[in-house]
Design a protein around this motif. Structure first.
Motif, PDB file in Angstrom:
ATOM      1  N   HIS A  60       0.823   2.310 114.108  1.00  0.00           N
ATOM      2  CA  HIS A  60       0.155   1.135 113.814  1.00  0.00           C
ATOM      3  C   HIS A  60      -1.342   1.076 114.009  1.00  0.00           C
ATOM      4  N   ASP A  61      -2.178   0.551 113.176  1.00  0.00           N
ATOM      5  CA  ASP A  61      -3.478   0.397 113.374  1.00  0.00           C
ATOM      6  C   ASP A  61      -3.842  -0.783 112.763  1.00  0.00           C
ATOM      7  N   TYR A  62      -4.307  -1.877 113.896  1.00  0.00           N
ATOM      8  CA  TYR A  62      -4.233  -3.310 113.365  1.00  0.00           C
ATOM      9  C   TYR A  62      -5.794  -3.434 112.891  1.00  0.00           C
ATOM     10  N   ASP A  63      -6.066  -4.144 111.936  1.00  0.00           N
ATOM     11  CA  ASP A  63      -7.600  -4.481 111.842  1.00  0.00           C
ATOM     12  C   ASP A  63      -7.834  -5.855 112.586  1.00  0.00           C
ATOM     13  N   ALA A  64      -9.313  -6.230 112.272  1.00  0.00           N
ATOM     14  CA  ALA A  64      -9.421  -7.522 112.893  1.00  0.00           C
ATOM     15  C   ALA A  64      -8.521  -8.930 112.587  1.00  0.00           C
ATOM     16  N   TYR A  65      -7.988  -8.813 111.533  1.00  0.00           N
ATOM     17  CA  TYR A  65      -7.232  -9.929 111.110  1.00  0.00           C
ATOM     18  C   TYR A  65      -5.695  -9.681 111.357  1.00  0.00           C
ATOM     19  N   LEU A  66      -5.521  -8.531 112.344  1.00  0.00           N
ATOM     20  CA  LEU A  66      -4.308  -8.112 112.501  1.00  0.00           C
ATOM     21  C   LEU A  66      -3.096  -7.619 111.607  1.00  0.00           C
ATOM     22  N   ASN A  67      -3.795  -7.101 110.649  1.00  0.00           N
ATOM     23  CA  ASN A  67      -3.037  -6.503 109.575  1.00  0.00           C
ATOM     24  C   ASN A  67      -2.592  -5.175 109.918  1.00  0.00           C
ATOM     25  N   ASN A  68      -1.669  -4.515 109.512  1.00  0.00           N
ATOM     26  CA  ASN A  68      -1.337  -3.217 110.027  1.00  0.00           C
ATOM     27  C   ASN A  68      -1.681  -2.207 109.002  1.00  0.00           C
ATOM     28  N   ARG A  69      -2.593  -1.421 109.254  1.00  0.00           N
ATOM     29  CA  ARG A  69      -3.246  -0.565 108.489  1.00  0.00           C
ATOM     30  C   ARG A  69      -2.453   0.824 108.272  1.00  0.00           C
ATOM     31  N   GLY A  70      -1.637   0.830 109.109  1.00  0.00           N
ATOM     32  CA  GLY A  70      -0.867   2.197 109.270  1.00  0.00           C
ATOM     33  C   GLY A  70      -1.493   3.050 110.438  1.00  0.00           C
ATOM     34  N   GLY A  71      -1.608   4.154 110.627  1.00  0.00           N
ATOM     35  CA  GLY A  71      -2.452   5.080 111.483  1.00  0.00           C
ATOM     36  C   GLY A  71      -1.505   6.295 111.777  1.00  0.00           C
ATOM     37  N   GLU A  72      -0.492   6.643 110.962  1.00  0.00           N
ATOM     38  CA  GLU A  72       0.250   7.805 110.986  1.00  0.00           C
ATOM     39  C   GLU A  72      -0.723   8.900 111.287  1.00  0.00           C
ATOM     40  N   GLY A  73      -0.398   9.916 112.179  1.00  0.00           N
ATOM     41  CA  GLY A  73      -1.105  11.038 112.254  1.00  0.00           C
ATOM     42  C   GLY A  73      -2.226  11.176 113.531  1.00  0.00           C
ATOM     43  N   GLN A  74      -2.233  10.120 113.923  1.00  0.00           N
ATOM     44  CA  GLN A  74      -3.313   9.765 115.157  1.00  0.00           C
ATOM     45  C   GLN A  74      -2.438   9.720 116.495  1.00  0.00           C
TER      46      GLN A  74
END
Length: 125
Positions: A60-74
């Motif tokens: 997971h990778d949450y933006d400032a609005y707590l939307n999950n933008r993914g984050g696979e690979g990090q």
């Protein structure tokens, strides 16, 4: 005749491209950021988990609005530090919360779950 030269190239690509994107079945969860561990590192079965859940539950990778933008690979340590920071759980806490919360929820619903105690995950070999 020109197809005879192209066909082997296509076959090689078909055979080897999936290997470049494959994930190890078993992953030893031993972040170098922790240094020397007090308990044995956890061996995580990625293949078993990815077959039963969405990737975004862990990657997971949450933006400032707590939307999950993914984050696979990090790596998790990209955002989760050992000491932690405001609004972002520390690395150890993130690992424990991620695993134990999911396993406890499955157990509470009467479904087969993974380990819930320290010694069930941190197995001395």
């Amino acid at each position: 005749m020109k197809y005879a030269k192209i066909l082997p190239v296509i076959l090689l690509l078909v055979a080897f491209v999936p290997l470049a994107f494959s994930q190890d079945s078993l992953i030893v969860m031993q972040a170098k950021e922790f240094g020397k561990l007090e308990r044995a590192a956890v061996t995580f079965n990625h293949e078993k988990h990815s077959a039963n859940m969405e990737c975004l539950q862990c990657h997971h990778d949450y933006d400032a609005y707590l939307n999950n933008r993914g984050g696979e690979g990090q790596p998790c340590a990209t955002c989760h530090t050992v000491a932690g920071k405001p609004g972002v759980p520390a690395l150890r806490e993130a690992f424990h919360n991620q695993c134990k919360t999911c396993h406890a929820a499955l157990s509470a619903r009467g479904k087969q779950s993974g380990p819930l105690t320290c010694g069930e995950c941190h197995i001395q070999k």
